[in-house]
Design a protein around this motif. Sequence first.
Motif: not given
Length: 135
Positions: A90-96
């Motif tokens: 769910a949350y691994s990219q910089e945007y995340d």
Amino acid sequence: MKDENLRGAQILTDIAALKAEGFDSIAVITKTAAESRDAYERLQSQGGEGLQLITKDTQIFEKGIMVIPVYLAKGVEFDAVLVYDASPVAYSQEYDRKLLYTACTRAMHRLHLYTVSDWSPFVQALPANLYDIKS
């Protein structure tokens, strides 16, 4: 927690405890609208009562237990927030990172994060003395 059903059961247990503490506004925050619908249906099927699914068409937020995507929670505060999936999926990219930050900062008094796999790298980067892990 390595199982979707266990996560749902733990979330419902935590919601009951938060209600018993007197918290009026509790949000289960997901990353997307589709995940909100899935979480809402899963929690209802496990006995969750009084849940409100918040969508882009919801006109009024009432106190209670809401399942809401993070983009609709921006600018709203809740007594307690339960982040439904704080995994790298769910949350691994910089945007995340910004989305997870938004989800976490909606909590005024209590914050709970859940995963059925590993923790998001943004959670893993935090000093371990800042949180408790229940399994």
